[in-house]
Every structure is written in C-alpha cells, then in structure tokens.
Write an enzyme that holds these catalytic residues in place. Structure first.
Site, PDB file in Angstrom:
ATOM      1  N   LYS A  68      -3.220  -3.933   2.484  1.00  0.00           N
ATOM      2  CA  LYS A  68      -4.175  -2.908   2.050  1.00  0.00           C
ATOM      3  C   LYS A  68      -5.531  -3.070   2.764  1.00  0.00           C
ATOM      4  O   LYS A  68      -5.733  -4.010   3.529  1.00  0.00           O
ATOM      5  CB  LYS A  68      -4.334  -2.967   0.529  1.00  0.00           C
ATOM      6  CG  LYS A  68      -3.043  -2.602  -0.223  1.00  0.00           C
ATOM      7  CD  LYS A  68      -2.571  -1.179   0.049  1.00  0.00           C
ATOM      8  CE  LYS A  68      -1.354  -0.773  -0.760  1.00  0.00           C
ATOM      9  NZ  LYS A  68      -0.084  -1.346  -0.267  1.00  0.00           N
TER      10      LYS A  68
HETATM   11  C1  PLP Z   1       1.446   3.839  -3.392  1.00  0.00           C
HETATM   12  C2  PLP Z   1       1.552   2.422  -3.851  1.00  0.00           C
HETATM   13  N1  PLP Z   1       1.742   2.179  -5.152  1.00  0.00           N
HETATM   14  C3  PLP Z   1       1.826   0.929  -5.634  1.00  0.00           C
HETATM   15  C4  PLP Z   1       1.746  -0.164  -4.799  1.00  0.00           C
HETATM   16  C5  PLP Z   1       1.940  -1.515  -5.401  1.00  0.00           C
HETATM   17  O1  PLP Z   1       0.930  -2.430  -5.130  1.00  0.00           O
HETATM   18  P1  PLP Z   1       1.290  -3.978  -4.950  1.00  0.00           P
HETATM   19  O2  PLP Z   1       2.059  -4.148  -3.684  1.00  0.00           O
HETATM   20  O3  PLP Z   1      -0.050  -4.645  -4.919  1.00  0.00           O
HETATM   21  O4  PLP Z   1       2.073  -4.378  -6.154  1.00  0.00           O
HETATM   22  C6  PLP Z   1       1.528   0.033  -3.426  1.00  0.00           C
HETATM   23  C7  PLP Z   1       1.353  -1.069  -2.462  1.00  0.00           C
HETATM   24  O5  PLP Z   1       2.171  -1.866  -2.133  1.00  0.00           O
HETATM   25  C8  PLP Z   1       1.467   1.358  -2.941  1.00  0.00           C
HETATM   26  O6  PLP Z   1       1.313   1.579  -1.634  1.00  0.00           O
END
Ligand code: PLP
Ligand code: PLP
Lengths: 392, 392
Positions: free
Chosen positions: A222
């Site tokens: 990110k």
């Molecule tokens: C659109 C979206 N939703 C949810 C997530 C979930 O975040 P994480 O990977 O930090 O659990 C991500 C990223 O991976 C994402 O790109």
C-alpha cells in the site's frame, strides 16, 4: 493512405512502458519507500521493550491518522481485512444478512463479509472511477428490494439487505454521493473499503470518512506500510469505543482481572508496526507527490497511443494514485499478451483481480449483471507504481 | 504454646514476595527481554524494504521454530489466536461441532472454536498440571458420548464431538498420554494450545508436536515475542501446505493472477515481526535458564510457608516456567486481599482467568462439572516472571 486506426500491438505498449523509467532496469509493481524515521522509531520500540499491543506508537499512530484523514477516531488493527471485519460488525451486519459489494475488488472485501456469517451480493462497477455504479445499482434494487419492517429484503433470497461496501479502487475515489442516496433510499449501512485510498479525497473530504465505519490497509504493497496493518475510521464515538473493545479480545478494563463480555478478536496492531506507521505517515505528503508524478509520466507517454487510457482521478476527487493503471481496448488475450511480454522485460504489471463471483467459494453468492466489471477485468492493467519512480 | 497451624496472612505472603527480588522496586508481571540481535534484524528489514509478509525472516523464523521444537513444519501467523483458528480448521472442525476445552484458560482458546462456527464444551482441569483432567473427562464422556457413524455425538445436544484443545497452562505441560487415549477412544482430533509453552517438553518431546496441528503465541507477554505473533506446528505436510494457503488469503500461486479458491485469511506474520522472532529465538535457551531460576527463588522463599504451593513442573515434563504461580489455601477473598496488597506495593501479581463458562458469550455452552477449575481459579496467583528477574 489508410485512414483506419491501426490496432496497437502488445509489443509497442510494452516498449512505451519500458521507456517511461529508463533509469530502472527492473520495475516492480509496488515497493515500499522508507526514507524517514522508520529505523529510529522501530529501534526505539526495541530499546524500550514496547513492541507489543500496548505502546505509545499505537496511540500516536491513531492520533496522526485521525488528524490526517479528519476522522474523529482511528483504531489501528493488524490489517485491512480485520478493519473491514470489525467495521461490518459495527455496522450491525449479522449472520445471513446480504452485503452489497463490487465483484471487481480484492477478495478480502467479500471475505470480511463472510467472517460475519453474512453473504456478499456482487454488484457492477463503472469505467470512470472503477468503483460501484450507483445508477445501475439503483435500478437493480428497484427490482429486487422489498421493504420489510425496518429494512429491505432481497425478494429473491429472502435475506435482509444490510449494508454496502464500495471500494476506492486502486486509490480512485468512488462517486459517493449517489451511493449515499441509494443507502438512504434502501436503509443500507455504508462501510467504505478505503484499503487502497489513504491520501485520496472525495469533494475535499478524505475517503473512509463517509461510512459509519471504514477500513484502511497498511499492507506492504500500500501507499504507506506498517509491515502488515490496517485501521478503522469512524466519527461515531460509541462505535470507536466498541471497536477498541472488540479488537482487544473484548476484555473489560481492569488492572488484573481477565473478564471478557463478548466474542472478541486479537486484532490490535503491535506497537512496533505502529512505529513504522508513524514514520511512514510523516512521508505521506511526499509520497503522494511522487505518485502523481508517476501518473503524469504514464499519461504523457501514452497520450498519443490510440485505444489506450491511463486511468486518471475522477472529477471532484483527488486520487492518491496508489496503483496506476492503463485500460486497453481488447479482450483478455490481448491483456495477457501485454502482461507476459512486460514480465519478460522485467516490468511487473498485473491484471486486476479475477471477479469474485467466479471464485469457487462465491459461485453461489447472488450477483447482478456484471458486464462492465467483466470488461474492466479484461482491459485494465496495473502499472509499476513504487513511489521512488516519481522521485525528482 | 499452640500446636495448631496458624493461618498465614495476606500481608506475610506479600512480604515474602517483596523479599524475593530486592533489587527491583517494582515488579511487572511479565516484560519482554531484548538483549540480542533484535535491533539489527529489525533494522535490516527496514533497510532492505522487506517488512511485509514475504521476506527472508519469515522463512528463517519458520525453519528455526521447526528445528527448535522438532515439528516438521511451522507456519508463522499474526498471533496465537489465528494459529488456533487455523489449527482447528485443519483438524476439520465444522460449524455446529462441539470442541472440548478447559474452562480455565485464556478466552482465545474458546474464541478460536467460535470463529469456526463450532461450540466450546468446557471441561475440568486438575491441580497438578493445571490442565485438562483426562480421568474425569473419560468418565464424563462415558456418560454423554454416543457413537454415530464415524464420530461420537454429545447425546445431550445432538452435536458431533469433534476435537479437544488441551492447554499447557502457564507453560506447564498437561499430561498428554491419557488425553491421547481419550482421543483414540472417542475419535477426537487433538489440537494443543501451546500458546504459553514454547520451550516446554512432555516426556522429552516439545509441547505442540502431539496434536494434528497446534498453536504457539509470541504475544508481548510470552516467553519470546514478535510484538504480536504466533505459529502453527504440524508434522503433516499436506496440512502445512493447506495452512500456508489459508493464511495467505487462499491465493493460488501465480506470478500475477489473483485467484483464490477458498475462504482465506490474512493471517501471515509480517517479516519485521519475524525478524524480532529470529533474534528472540536465539535467546530462548538463556531465557529458559533465567525462568527456572525465578522458580527456584520463589520455591525457596516459600518453602517454609504453610499452605502455600509454588506450582512446579509436572513429573516427566520440563516446563518453561513462563509464568510462575502460587496456590493458596483459601477462597477468592483471600486471593483478592493478596493481589490488592501486592499491587499497592508495586508487585503486579494476577489471578488466573475467570472461568470461560461464566462469561456472557459462553453462558449457554455445554460444560461438565468444573469443581477443580473453580477451586484453582480462586487459589492460583500468577507471580512476576520477567526473565530479567532470573539473570545472574
Ligand atoms: C480493496 C482492498 N480491500 C481490502 C484489503 C485488505 O487489506 P489487508 O491486505 O491489509 O488485509 C486490500 C489490500 O490488500 C484491498 O486492496
Ligand atoms: C492459553 C492461550 N491461548 C491462546 C492465546 C492467544 O495468543 P495470542 O494472544 O497471541 O493471540 C494465549 C495468549 O494470549 C494464551 O495464553
């Protein structure tokens, strides 16, 4: 002399990409950038022994996030998925509810719905923002939603339509106003999946501050990262208190007793990860500038290429340009030809996600007509966007 | 001259505690110790940019853990709760199954069962190990378990009795052999909650290597810490592969495609936390010595005190002495008097956990007679056990 527009070749697209950042031999899709106090803050945790889930950096990170986004409260958690899971619980999502979400998103959006025992109901996206198409949704709900006491039911499945989770796809703010209208009309709770959109604003207000509770991610890919991490944003003080309680195993505050009053989770962000987050957040304004400059580079490079669009920020929005992307005219085989050729040349481009309604665990989930999502899934390619590529 | 044994006072117990570590004015319950390569390894992550869920320290931490424990596979995850959740899934726990676990444990043991949609069924513990009383369990199952095809059912609830989760309480190995006999008799899967027992062995073999899949925790209060973290231990190679798949969102391996084939989780340990773990694991042999020496100090200090037992390692076991504890003769009010007086003097002792069957979310869960758990809950006090207290 022919006046028909000649089809552009996969090879020529890859060559244009190759020429964008000549100083970089290999182009990763997205690498983090650490150029500030990361090492100092993390060392500070180790020196003081405060690495775990209680610690000064967690508090500071939450305050800094709230200040930056304008949310009243930020609650730091282990990742964006956990943030979504708890946000949905705060929105009152119950087992067997249906929750509307795009088919064109990362699988975590739907998984978080499943963790609540609820069922994702897949809806279509539109080309401009790559996010939920509120107009199409509104027509669809006219058809399938029937009023039933306090809420609306899906008349085909009999289940309550409880909430909607729009996603700010690749960092581009979805058009929230018409979505909020749909929410009001059908009494849906709004939970924004702002996992990708830290730094992006809609009509001057930070994404992730419109819904009742909303999720950000600080995953390694990110715009800023805590290793793994996420946050819940909310303006609702009782819900913020509830969120902190649920993510710390629902333990009642007491100097020594272990009493827990609800099914809780161990979702709190450790202090060492929050330390990384504090340092990263200090760099965010700079990273946003670099990201925008990467967009300009791609935009300029492809401005003369027919049938290729570099995805830009929607009107009335400011995008963090987390992942730049190009849209081609053509089908999946053309997309794959570009991706394969790019990989051979060390350019780690990616397709978007496969549509969630096509994955085995979601084959039975309800879905509306998804023709735009299907097209976008075939036509969009994410481009290398590590912030360093935009450094002056 | 009276020959009756005079009741020991709360004050005198606290005085004896106070005298154990005269160099330390305040005694925390448990603080981590960082005296090795923690800072170097963590800095290395920041310098290389590898802070997230792919990275060399994750691989190394898993290999080091497998080598140390003798488990064939270790899978590093965000915390012990996540490790338990996935271990239970690997054991085949399904919604509406019943899973036996002690009432006298940290709430995460039962929560992980709930995350599977299963129901915890609370069983009693015994005084020696503070863990599951296999004899009493065996008698109880004779009464309530009826054979039903491949498995046994609880005849009172009609639900399948699927698995048992014994806990190595405070680091003391539970008596596994008779529990394994019960598992064989009633076709229960064994999942060890070894969250607290890294470094503890049962009959020469490391705890967490007897069940089909087992959980360790590296929470900030454990013998070694990764900030937050945990691991799944298993000897079963297909299950290890499945575990890695489930904790990385069930994404199918592919250089660029996002295809997921099951409901997965974002449970992978970030590299920066694994880096901390690698450094901590190097120190574990030293920490174990220090812990044992803390035990000796308490044991010696209280050897003449009537009606007070310092909990020692069970026969045929080696304990990591993660949290030392004393057992008093008396009731909850005597325990609370000691705890309150100790806190006033800067000694952060703790009761054990409140029994899980008394917490609102588990009031309806099935439970056997729990009289020993109830007694232990009233009589055991956890003592300050930071490793540094045992340093020479
Ligand atoms: C659109 C979206 N939703 C949810 C997530 C979930 O975040 P994480 O990977 O930090 O659990 C991500 C990223 O991976 C994402 O790109
Ligand atoms: C017995 C027991 N089980 C499970 C856990 C959960 O581990 P974690 O806190 O890492 O999620 C813990 C530690 O907190 C524990 O003591």
């Amino acid at each position: 002399m022919s006046t028909t527009c000649k089809a552009i070749s996969a090879e020529s697209i890859v060559q244009t990409l190759r020429a964008c950042f000549p100083a970089h031999e290999r182009l990763a899709l997205h690498e983090p950038f650490f150029g500030g106090s990361e090492d100092a803050y993390v060392s500070d945790c180790v020196t003081t022994g405060w690495v775990s889930s209680v610690g000064a950096y967690v508090d500071r990170f939450e305050q800094d996030l709230a200040a930056y986004t304008g949310a009243k409260h930020a609650i730091a958690v282990v990742n964006g998925t956990a943030a979504l899971h708890i946000s949905l619980k705060l929105a009152g999502v119950q087992p067997d509810d249906e929750v509307l979400c795009p088919a064109l998103t990362f699988v975590a959006t739907a998984n978080a719905i499943s963790y609540c025992g609820a069922i994702p109901h897949f809806i279509d996206s539109e080309s401009n923002t790559l996010g939920v198409d509120a107009g199409k949704l509104s027509d669809y709900l006219k058809d399938i939603a029937v009023e039933d006491g306090e809420s609306y039911r899906n008349k085909r499945t009999g289940r309550t339509l409880k909430a909607i989770v729009p996603v700010h796809t690749l960092g581009h703010p979805v058009d929230l106003d018409p979505i909020i209208e749909v929410c009001e009309r059908y009494r849906l709770e709004l939970v924004e999946d702002a996992a990708e959109s830290l730094g992006s604003t809609y009509k001057g207000r930070h994404t992730g501050t419109f819904g009742i509770a909303n999720a950000i991610s600080f995953n390694g890919n990110k715009i800023i990262t805590t290793g793994g991490g996420g946050a819940i944003l909310t303006d609702n003080t009782p819900l913020a208190t509830r969120a902190k309680h649920l993510v710390t195993t629902a333990k009642q505050p007491h100097p020594w007793k272990y009493e827990h009053d609800a099914l809780g989770y161990n979702y709190r962000l450790p202090n060492i990860n929050a330390a990384l987050g504090c340092a990263q957040l200090e760099k965010l304004p700079q990273l946003l500038k670099w990201k925008r400059s990467i967009y300009s580079t791609y935009q300029t490079a492809f401005s003369e290429t027919p049938q290729v669009r570099i995805v830009g920020e929607p009107d009335s929005s400011q995008s963090n340009y987390w992942l730049n992307a190009l849209q081609i005219q053509g089908d999946r085989s053309f997309r794959d030809a570009i991706i394969e050729s790019a990989h051979l040349q060390g350019i780690a481009v990616r397709p978007m996600w496969s549509l969630l309604n096509t994955m085995p665990m979601y084959l039975e989930a309800p879905a509306m007509d998804l023709d735009t999502s299907e097209r976008l899934e075939q036509q969009i390619i994410s481009l290398p966007s590590s912030a360093i590529l935009g450094a002056p």
